[in-house]
Design a protein around this motif. Sequence first.
Motif: not given
Length: 159
Positions: A116-144
Amino acid sequence: MKSISRSLWVLFLMGALTFTGCKPKDADIEKNVTTALGAYPGVQVTVTDGVATLSGEVADEATRSAAETAAKGVKGVKSVNSKLTVTPPPAPVVINPDTTLQETANSAITALNLSKVQAAVQDGVITLTGEIKKSELQGLMMKINELKPKKIENKLTIK
């Protein structure tokens, strides 16, 4: 005649000692050089036989030159031995190209099984949209963050 010449000799000797005693001491010179270098943080000085040795780190060549000139201008300094080093400039920040960021961001999202998470990239900026569980957010942010984007815009909805 002998007493006059002896008196002149004693007078000459006293005068020579007086002028020799007026020579600035290394400790006094060092104190004055330290004061003159007050505008240059990180620069230390030692003085031996009137030779000022500068050490430490400065931001650039202009600061190095200015510190050396300031030390040379102090009364009693015969010469300046500069052991100052210039701080190397920071390494340039590497920002991956948009196509690389898009591919690797999508791979990270897939690897973390975040359908349920999407990533869009423009000019080096990654925009994350969609839905995520709180427990999954930290892992995603580390990877990004590991992808070294210019910026991450988190527009995710936490469920």
